[in-house]
Write a protein that holds these residues in place. Structure first.
Motif, PDB file in Angstrom:
ATOM      1  N   ASN A  59       8.253  65.143  11.530  1.00 33.35           N
ATOM      2  CA  ASN A  59       7.275  64.882  10.475  1.00 33.35           C
ATOM      3  C   ASN A  59       7.798  65.254   9.099  1.00 33.35           C
ATOM      4  OD1 ASN A  59       5.291  63.758  12.116  1.00 33.35           O
ATOM      5  ND2 ASN A  59       4.426  65.741  12.639  1.00 33.35           N
ATOM      6  N   ILE A  60       8.598  66.310   9.004  1.00 33.13           N
ATOM      7  CA  ILE A  60       9.205  66.647   7.715  1.00 33.13           C
ATOM      8  C   ILE A  60      10.187  65.553   7.291  1.00 33.13           C
ATOM      9  CG2 ILE A  60      10.723  68.262   6.502  1.00 33.13           C
ATOM     10  CD1 ILE A  60       9.386  70.524   8.013  1.00 33.13           C
ATOM     11  N   GLN A  61      10.931  65.007   8.243  1.00 22.70           N
ATOM     12  CA  GLN A  61      11.819  63.888   7.927  1.00 22.70           C
ATOM     13  C   GLN A  61      11.034  62.727   7.337  1.00 22.70           C
ATOM     14  OE1 GLN A  61      13.616  63.369  11.881  1.00 22.70           O
ATOM     15  NE2 GLN A  61      15.620  63.733  10.967  1.00 22.70           N
ATOM     16  N   LYS A  62       9.917  62.385   7.950  1.00 20.00           N
ATOM     17  CA  LYS A  62       9.097  61.272   7.449  1.00 20.00           C
ATOM     18  C   LYS A  62       8.570  61.560   6.054  1.00 20.00           C
ATOM     19  CE  LYS A  62       7.498  60.200  12.126  1.00 20.00           C
ATOM     20  NZ  LYS A  62       6.363  60.322  13.068  1.00 20.00           N
ATOM     21  N   LEU A  63       8.075  62.768   5.857  1.00 16.11           N
ATOM     22  CA  LEU A  63       7.509  63.128   4.563  1.00 16.11           C
ATOM     23  C   LEU A  63       8.558  63.094   3.461  1.00 16.11           C
ATOM     24  CD1 LEU A  63       5.304  66.094   5.778  1.00 16.11           C
ATOM     25  CD2 LEU A  63       4.441  64.003   4.705  1.00 16.11           C
ATOM     26  N   ARG A  64       9.736  63.634   3.765  1.00 17.37           N
ATOM     27  CA  ARG A  64      10.788  63.663   2.762  1.00 17.37           C
ATOM     28  C   ARG A  64      11.225  62.249   2.380  1.00 17.37           C
ATOM     29  NH1 ARG A  64      15.685  62.876   2.328  1.00 17.37           N
ATOM     30  NH2 ARG A  64      16.980  63.886   0.769  1.00 17.37           N
ATOM     31  N   LEU A  65      11.426  61.383   3.382  1.00 22.01           N
ATOM     32  CA  LEU A  65      11.795  59.996   3.117  1.00 22.01           C
ATOM     33  C   LEU A  65      10.724  59.292   2.304  1.00 22.01           C
ATOM     34  CD1 LEU A  65      13.531  57.430   3.597  1.00 22.01           C
ATOM     35  CD2 LEU A  65      12.285  57.117   5.743  1.00 22.01           C
ATOM     36  N   TYR A  66       9.491  59.493   2.695  1.00 20.69           N
ATOM     37  CA  TYR A  66       8.376  58.835   2.033  1.00 20.69           C
ATOM     38  C   TYR A  66       8.270  59.278   0.571  1.00 20.69           C
ATOM     39  CZ  TYR A  66       3.746  56.805   1.631  1.00 20.69           C
ATOM     40  OH  TYR A  66       2.672  56.059   1.235  1.00 20.69           O
ATOM     41  N   CYS A  67       8.369  60.584   0.329  1.00 17.47           N
ATOM     42  CA  CYS A  67       8.272  61.093  -1.040  1.00 17.47           C
ATOM     43  C   CYS A  67       9.436  60.597  -1.894  1.00 17.47           C
ATOM     44  CB  CYS A  67       8.225  62.615  -1.030  1.00 17.47           C
ATOM     45  SG  CYS A  67       6.649  63.269  -0.430  1.00 17.47           S
ATOM     46  N   THR A  68      10.617  60.499  -1.318  1.00 22.41           N
ATOM     47  CA  THR A  68      11.765  59.973  -2.058  1.00 22.41           C
ATOM     48  C   THR A  68      11.499  58.540  -2.496  1.00 22.41           C
ATOM     49  OG1 THR A  68      13.301  61.415  -0.877  1.00 22.41           O
ATOM     50  CG2 THR A  68      14.231  59.474  -1.950  1.00 22.41           C
ATOM     51  N   GLU A  69      10.943  57.728  -1.586  1.00 28.67           N
ATOM     52  CA  GLU A  69      10.651  56.338  -1.916  1.00 28.67           C
ATOM     53  C   GLU A  69       9.620  56.234  -3.032  1.00 28.67           C
ATOM     54  OE1 GLU A  69      12.109  53.701  -0.936  1.00 28.67           O
ATOM     55  OE2 GLU A  69      13.293  54.403   0.755  1.00 28.67           O
ATOM     56  N   LEU A  70       8.657  57.150  -3.063  1.00 24.36           N
ATOM     57  CA  LEU A  70       7.606  57.113  -4.080  1.00 24.36           C
ATOM     58  C   LEU A  70       7.975  57.907  -5.331  1.00 24.36           C
ATOM     59  CD1 LEU A  70       4.246  57.456  -2.117  1.00 24.36           C
ATOM     60  CD2 LEU A  70       5.388  55.406  -2.916  1.00 24.36           C
ATOM     61  N   GLU A  71       9.183  58.445  -5.361  1.00 27.75           N
ATOM     62  CA  GLU A  71       9.662  59.255  -6.485  1.00 27.75           C
ATOM     63  C   GLU A  71       8.782  60.488  -6.700  1.00 27.75           C
ATOM     64  OE1 GLU A  71      10.095  56.615  -9.816  1.00 27.75           O
ATOM     65  OE2 GLU A  71      11.936  55.740  -9.018  1.00 27.75           O
ATOM     66  N   ILE A  72       8.310  61.052  -5.598  1.00 32.95           N
ATOM     67  CA  ILE A  72       7.603  62.326  -5.636  1.00 32.95           C
ATOM     68  C   ILE A  72       8.645  63.435  -5.531  1.00 32.95           C
ATOM     69  CG2 ILE A  72       6.009  63.832  -4.376  1.00 32.95           C
ATOM     70  CD1 ILE A  72       4.562  61.297  -3.440  1.00 32.95           C
ATOM     71  N   PRO A  73       8.663  64.391  -6.449  1.00 33.54           N
ATOM     72  CA  PRO A  73       9.668  65.455  -6.377  1.00 33.54           C
ATOM     73  C   PRO A  73       9.597  66.235  -5.068  1.00 33.54           C
ATOM     74  CG  PRO A  73       8.527  65.482  -8.500  1.00 33.54           C
ATOM     75  CD  PRO A  73       7.789  64.513  -7.634  1.00 33.54           C
ATOM     76  N   VAL A  74      10.771  66.597  -4.557  1.00 32.01           N
ATOM     77  CA  VAL A  74      10.874  67.380  -3.333  1.00 32.01           C
ATOM     78  C   VAL A  74      11.587  68.689  -3.666  1.00 32.01           C
ATOM     79  CG1 VAL A  74      11.803  67.488  -0.995  1.00 32.01           C
ATOM     80  CG2 VAL A  74      10.947  65.309  -1.902  1.00 32.01           C
ATOM     81  N   ILE A  75      10.947  69.798  -3.311  1.00 38.06           N
ATOM     82  CA  ILE A  75      11.510  71.124  -3.560  1.00 38.06           C
ATOM     83  C   ILE A  75      11.723  71.827  -2.223  1.00 38.06           C
ATOM     84  CG2 ILE A  75      11.157  73.379  -4.629  1.00 38.06           C
ATOM     85  CD1 ILE A  75       9.415  72.050  -6.720  1.00 38.06           C
ATOM     86  N   TYR A  76      12.897  72.406  -2.045  1.00 37.12           N
ATOM     87  CA  TYR A  76      13.211  73.207  -0.867  1.00 37.12           C
ATOM     88  C   TYR A  76      13.207  74.681  -1.263  1.00 37.12           C
ATOM     89  CZ  TYR A  76      14.906  69.241   1.952  1.00 37.12           C
ATOM     90  OH  TYR A  76      15.007  68.091   2.685  1.00 37.12           O
ATOM     91  N   SER A  77      12.513  75.498  -0.492  1.00 38.56           N
ATOM     92  CA  SER A  77      12.650  76.940  -0.675  1.00 38.56           C
ATOM     93  C   SER A  77      13.605  77.480   0.382  1.00 38.56           C
ATOM     94  CB  SER A  77      11.288  77.639  -0.572  1.00 38.56           C
ATOM     95  OG  SER A  77      10.819  77.630   0.752  1.00 38.56           O
ATOM     96  N   ALA A  78      14.358  78.494   0.026  1.00 40.17           N
ATOM     97  CA  ALA A  78      15.320  79.089   0.952  1.00 40.17           C
ATOM     98  C   ALA A  78      15.535  80.543   0.590  1.00 40.17           C
ATOM     99  CB  ALA A  78      16.638  78.337   0.909  1.00 40.17           C
ATOM    100  N   GLN A  79      15.539  81.393   1.613  1.00 36.27           N
ATOM    101  CA  GLN A  79      15.823  82.792   1.377  1.00 36.27           C
ATOM    102  C   GLN A  79      17.336  83.019   1.354  1.00 36.27           C
ATOM    103  OE1 GLN A  79      13.568  85.613   3.699  1.00 36.27           O
ATOM    104  NE2 GLN A  79      11.852  84.177   3.941  1.00 36.27           N
ATOM    105  N   PRO A  80      17.826  83.867   0.464  1.00 31.25           N
ATOM    106  CA  PRO A  80      19.260  84.129   0.406  1.00 31.25           C
ATOM    107  C   PRO A  80      19.710  85.021   1.545  1.00 31.25           C
ATOM    108  CG  PRO A  80      18.118  85.501  -1.182  1.00 31.25           C
ATOM    109  CD  PRO A  80      17.071  84.605  -0.576  1.00 31.25           C
ATOM    110  N   GLY A  81      20.961  84.934   1.905  1.00 34.47           N
ATOM    111  CA  GLY A  81      21.513  85.785   2.949  1.00 34.47           C
ATOM    112  C   GLY A  81      22.125  87.044   2.372  1.00 34.47           C
TER     113      GLY A  81
END
Length: 325
Positions: A59-81
């Protein structure tokens, strides 16, 4: 203090969702997708190839692809190691040292890794707003809606949704694109969000809402875009029958109908993008066929669509001879 081993549990479906207290509607011109902490360290706590992690990633794959097509910004959060104790703060007392300094634990899961245009946010506490510039990013982009997916639902995802609410950012909590320590904790997070700070919804519901919001008014834009006559959006169209499916798809792709193989992957082989699939979905819906973007995108071949539409229209599939190339 390490993460618990997470046993399989069923991903929530539409009928499992709590009743939302508010009726906010997602708007592609206002929204940002936050993919929360989809790092190997956290995902490895789940049982591989079992629910809920299978649906989570799909489902995250679908959402990311869909938002890219609609030019909706996508932000990834990540904790540092390799955080020092002073950087880790009180998280050290609850969870220990966290992600190590090696490359494996801190990397994003390959299936949902960010693209070049996506934004990366280094995250230091439960909420993605704490010790980050997330709020500034949203304001600079003129966005006041945050669609949240990722892990873990009752910890960072819920705290981010709650803080978004307190900053007058409307959160949308994507129930089947979240995962948690257990089914109980997953539902706890959904219930709190629905009753206190967010709209809970499924991936399919979100995609449908975005599709409806994105679709422009008929002002010279063709129903299927991509080279169609501009008058098509305002002209009355005959019902879409099964026999016309092949020609409709060919028109979307600006190809000859005879060139389309019955089992060709229309996305990977022919480059059929999400915008055109959305257009086809809306065209089918206007003809009274209750179908979703997700249903078409999951099995993008003429053969699969033919079978699906036959079921939806409650008729027997037409003779395969019509589709022979």
């Amino acid at each position: 203090m390490a993460l618990p081993k997470i046993l399989p549990y069923p991903m929530p479906v539409e009928t499992d969702l709590p009743k939302n207290k508010v009726t906010w509607t997602v708007d592609p011109s206002r929204a940002v997708l936050l993919i929360h902490d989809m790092q190997q360290y956290f995902v490895d706590a789940f049982t591989p190839d079992q629910s809920p992690v299978v649906e989570l990633i799909a489902n995250i794959q679908k959402l990311r692809l869909y938002c890219t097509e609609l030019e909706i910004p996508v932000i990834y959060s990540a904790q540092p190691g390799g955080q020092a104790p002073e950087q880790r703060g009180l998280l050290q007392d609850f969870w220990g040292s966290g992600i190590d300094d090696g490359p494996y634990q801190k990397k994003f899961v390959d299936a949902v890794a960010p693209a070049e245009q996506d934004m990366l946010l280094t995250k230091w506490r439960y909420s993605a707003f704490q010790k980050t510039n997330l709020l500034e990013i949203l304001r600079e982009q003129g966005r006041d809606q945050l669609m949240i997916c990722g892990i873990y639902a009752h910890i960072g995802c819920l705290l981010t949704a709650s803080e978004a609410f307190m900053k007058d950012i409307q959160p949308f909590f994507i129930a089947d694109a979240l995962a948690d320590f257990s089914e109980e904790k997953h539902h706890l997070a959904l219930t709190y969000a629905a009753e206190r700070c967010a709209v809970t919804l499924t991936t399919e519901h979100l995609v449908t809402s975005l599709t409806q919001a994105y679709r422009p008014e008929p002002e010279g834009v063709g129903s299927f875009g991509g080279g169609m006559d501009e008058r098509a959006a305002v002209e009355e169209q005959p019902p879409l029958t099964l026999q016309r499916l092949r020609d409709e798809v060919a028109a979307l792709l600006q190809e000859q109908s005879a060139n389309l193989g019955e089992t060709d992957n229309l996305i990977e082989y022919w480059g059929l993008d999400s915008i055109r699939i959305m257009s086809l979905t809306e065209r089918l819906r206007r003809d009274g066929i209750d179908i979703s973007f997700v249903e078409l995108a999951e099995h993008p071949t003429l053969a699969d669509w033919r079978k699906l539409l036959s079921i939806k229209m409650s008729v027997s599939p037409p003779n395969y001879d019509y589709y022979t190339v």
